[in-house]
Design a protein around this motif. Structure first.
Motif, PDB file in Angstrom:
ATOM      1  N   ARG A   1     -34.956 -46.027 -11.259  1.00 11.40           N
ATOM      2  CA  ARG A   1     -34.274 -46.745 -10.174  1.00 11.40           C
ATOM      3  C   ARG A   1     -33.076 -47.563 -10.670  1.00 11.40           C
ATOM      4  NH1 ARG A   1     -34.964 -48.020  -4.963  1.00 11.40           N
ATOM      5  NH2 ARG A   1     -36.936 -46.858  -4.890  1.00 11.40           N
TER       6      ARG A   1
ATOM      7  N   VAL B   1     -30.209 -45.202 -11.605  1.00 14.88           N
ATOM      8  CA  VAL B   1     -29.575 -44.579 -10.439  1.00 14.88           C
ATOM      9  C   VAL B   1     -28.693 -45.591  -9.718  1.00 14.88           C
ATOM     10  CG1 VAL B   1     -30.005 -43.509  -8.197  1.00 14.88           C
ATOM     11  CG2 VAL B   1     -31.408 -42.864 -10.162  1.00 14.88           C
ATOM     12  N   GLU B   2     -29.166 -46.818  -9.556  1.00 16.10           N
ATOM     13  CA  GLU B   2     -28.370 -47.837  -8.868  1.00 16.10           C
ATOM     14  C   GLU B   2     -27.079 -48.141  -9.627  1.00 16.10           C
ATOM     15  OE1 GLU B   2     -31.227 -50.979  -8.468  1.00 16.10           O
ATOM     16  OE2 GLU B   2     -31.867 -50.293  -6.472  1.00 16.10           O
TER      17      GLU B   2
ATOM     18  N   VAL C   1     -24.721 -45.078  -9.060  1.00 13.37           N
ATOM     19  CA  VAL C   1     -24.157 -45.095  -7.704  1.00 13.37           C
ATOM     20  C   VAL C   1     -23.089 -46.177  -7.594  1.00 13.37           C
ATOM     21  CG1 VAL C   1     -24.652 -45.538  -5.273  1.00 13.37           C
ATOM     22  CG2 VAL C   1     -26.190 -44.099  -6.612  1.00 13.37           C
TER      23      VAL C   1
ATOM     24  N   ALA D   1     -31.078 -50.900   3.978  1.00 15.39           N
ATOM     25  CA  ALA D   1     -32.293 -50.955   3.170  1.00 15.39           C
ATOM     26  C   ALA D   1     -33.495 -50.421   3.937  1.00 15.39           C
ATOM     27  CB  ALA D   1     -32.558 -52.384   2.706  1.00 15.39           C
TER      28      ALA D   1
ATOM     29  N   ASP E   1     -34.149 -44.388   3.547  1.00 18.42           N
ATOM     30  CA  ASP E   1     -35.174 -43.374   3.274  1.00 18.42           C
ATOM     31  C   ASP E   1     -35.449 -42.521   4.508  1.00 18.42           C
ATOM     32  OD1 ASP E   1     -35.374 -44.269   0.682  1.00 18.42           O
ATOM     33  OD2 ASP E   1     -37.199 -45.427   1.004  1.00 18.42           O
TER      34      ASP E   1
ATOM     35  N   LEU F   1     -35.553 -40.391  -4.367  1.00 20.06           N
ATOM     36  CA  LEU F   1     -35.074 -41.652  -4.930  1.00 20.06           C
ATOM     37  C   LEU F   1     -33.554 -41.672  -4.993  1.00 20.06           C
ATOM     38  CD1 LEU F   1     -35.751 -44.347  -6.531  1.00 20.06           C
ATOM     39  CD2 LEU F   1     -35.430 -42.948  -8.592  1.00 20.06           C
ATOM     40  N   GLU F   2     -32.960 -40.635  -5.563  1.00 14.98           N
ATOM     41  CA  GLU F   2     -31.507 -40.590  -5.721  1.00 14.98           C
ATOM     42  C   GLU F   2     -30.794 -40.618  -4.376  1.00 14.98           C
ATOM     43  OE1 GLU F   2     -31.179 -38.001  -9.838  1.00 14.98           O
ATOM     44  OE2 GLU F   2     -31.471 -36.962  -7.937  1.00 14.98           O
TER      45      GLU F   2
ATOM     46  N   ILE G   1     -31.135 -44.133  -2.528  1.00 17.29           N
ATOM     47  CA  ILE G   1     -30.256 -45.155  -3.101  1.00 17.29           C
ATOM     48  C   ILE G   1     -28.804 -44.852  -2.765  1.00 17.29           C
ATOM     49  CG2 ILE G   1     -29.393 -46.111  -5.270  1.00 17.29           C
ATOM     50  CD1 ILE G   1     -32.238 -45.764  -6.404  1.00 17.29           C
TER      51      ILE G   1
ATOM     52  N   ARG H   1     -28.148 -45.719   0.940  1.00 18.07           N
ATOM     53  CA  ARG H   1     -28.225 -47.175   1.165  1.00 18.07           C
ATOM     54  C   ARG H   1     -26.955 -47.864   0.670  1.00 18.07           C
ATOM     55  NH1 ARG H   1     -29.334 -51.139  -2.308  1.00 18.07           N
ATOM     56  NH2 ARG H   1     -30.389 -49.802  -3.839  1.00 18.07           N
ATOM     57  N   MET H   2     -26.570 -47.570  -0.560  1.00 14.48           N
ATOM     58  CA  MET H   2     -25.414 -48.249  -1.127  1.00 14.48           C
ATOM     59  C   MET H   2     -24.107 -47.780  -0.494  1.00 14.48           C
ATOM     60  SD  MET H   2     -26.598 -48.566  -5.155  1.00 14.48           S
ATOM     61  CE  MET H   2     -25.132 -49.516  -5.595  1.00 14.48           C
TER      62      MET H   2
END
Length: 420
Positions: A127, A130-131, A134, A283, A287, A372-373, A376, A379-380
């Motif tokens: 996580r 990845v953050e 990104v 947030a 997902d 997961l990828e 994130i 979201r970002m």
């Protein structure tokens, strides 16, 4: 002579597709044509209207219903064997697809080697990585103002992650993205000698990367998936199985995610009210946007299973050796399962699990990492670029099994700078 026979088989196949698709309007053949690549969902509706199981021109069967596809994918009386299904010129003729084309116990043995790299603990540890990735990609995109979602964002992210997971140093993201697109297009079957040459070149280039990596990791083992796979050589995996498995993990490790992110952004920009919904709660809804994209516009549109014995499916007897093509994209929009199935809705309460990652023993081993990828990333993206908008026309990949944009130009939507 061998090349001539190979070319003749390819062009006979192409002529058959055009005849059966354009003249006889065969649904499966039309999926290989431009109309099927642009909008396969209209074709899936036609297949579903025939019945839960529909015969194909080759004497096999197909289905676009959730119940049949889910049942067949879970039924041990069916197994893969993609080479036999695709016929001459299929990628399986040139590339070993490793565990994708294998039944137990070979499939079980190879999957057990790959599984630890995608365990919940391992994925959770990625996580922060990845953050950071990104964030860096969005910083670079924001500095330009306009960028391509695929080339500048959706592709480099999962390529960097899977390269790290496998232990590939100094990975060339652009080259890997190109190789992945070639392999993905070849899943439909090789279309020409030029296409076959491109596929061979992509395969050879990836193999060269792994041959060098194998030599390095035999001398200097590290905490990565390739080192762990090599440690099992001679016991759980044979030498000739190393390259196919690692090649599969590399390509599958980013191709699905590239197209998932691309399809998600495309769907959100096509549905401005849903983009506004995500912007209001990135947030809480990122997902959900991933899951709805997987259902609404699946990166993998179909797969097939071969009957090992005579099997009764929805009133039809699928004979031993016959195939049933599961139209996953159609199953995920089955109106018998999903209310307003053609609507893209982040607040959807799913009535059933989608089949975008398949089902049964061949359920995608990398699904947790892809989720997961993509979660994130969305979201970002919504947090940092709420004014995102199209900056050009989308172009699609020249493939029908793998669905996603090849290019998707966008602008950050930041206010223009006034000059005197």
């Amino acid at each position: 002579m061998q090349a001539l026979r190979f070319a003749a088989a390819l062009y006979r196949r192409q002529l058959a597709i055009h005849y059966w698709g354009r003249v006889r309007r065969d649904p499966l053949s039309r999926l290989h044509l431009a109309e099927g690549r642009v909008n396969p969902y209209a074709v899936y509706d036609e297949v579903r209207a025939i019945g839960p199981v529909a015969p194909t021109r080759l004497g096999n069967y197909t289905s676009a219903t959730h119940a049949v596809c889910n049942s067949v994918l879970r039924d041990r009386r069916f197994g893969p064997r993609a080479v036999e299904m695709n016929g001459p010129g299929a990628p399986g003729d040139e590339i070993d697809m490793s565990m994708l084309d294998k039944d137990p116990p070979e499939h079980t043995r190879l999957r057990r080697l790959a599984q630890p790299a995608f365990s919940p603990k391992q994925i959770a540890g990625y996580r922060p990585r990845v953050e950071r990735l990104v964030g860096d990609l969005l910083d670079a995109a924001a500095a330009r103002g306009t960028f391509d979602i695929v080339h500048d964002f959706a592709a480099p992210l999962p390529i960097a992650v899977i390269s790290d997971l496998l232990g590939i140093p100094d990975a060339d993201a652009d080259a890997f993205a190109e190789h992945g697109a070639v392999v993905g297009s070849a899943l439909d079957g090789v279309r020409s000698l030029r296409h076959a040459a491109a596929l061979m070149a992509a395969s050879n280039a990836m193999d060269e990367v792994f041959v060098r990596l194998f030599a390095l990791r035999r001398r200097e083992p590290a905490d990565d998936a390739v080192s762990r796979i090599l440690a099992a050589e001679g016991d759980q995996i044979q030498s000739h199985e190393l390259l196919p498995l690692c090649r599969l993990l590399l390509v599958a490790g980013f191709e699905t995610t590239v197209n998932l992110i691309g399809n998600a952004v495309n769907a959100l920009l096509d549905h401005p009210e849903q983009w506004e919904t995500l912007r209001a709660d990135p947030a809480g809804l990122a997902d959900a946007a991933v899951e709805e994209t997987l259902r609404f516009d699946s990166p993998v549109q179909r797969t097939a299973r071969c009957a090992r014995e005579d099997v009764e499916v929805a009133g039809h007897t699928v004979r031993r050796g016959q195939f049933l093509v599961c139209l996953l994209g159609g199953a995920n929009r089955d109106p018998e399962v999903y209310t307003d199935a053609d609507r893209f809705d982040l607040h959807r309460v799913p009535e059933a699990d989608h089949l975008a990652f398949s089902s049964g023993i061949h359920y995608c081993v990398g699904a947790p990492l892809a989720r997961l990828e993509a979660g994130i990333a969305l979201r970002m993206l919504a947090e940092r670029m709420p004014g995102l908008r199209r900056a050009g026309a989308l172009t699609r990949r020249d493939a029908s099994i793998i669905r996603g944009p090849l290019t998707l130009p966008v602008a950050t939507g930041r206010p223009a700078v006034l000059t005197a």
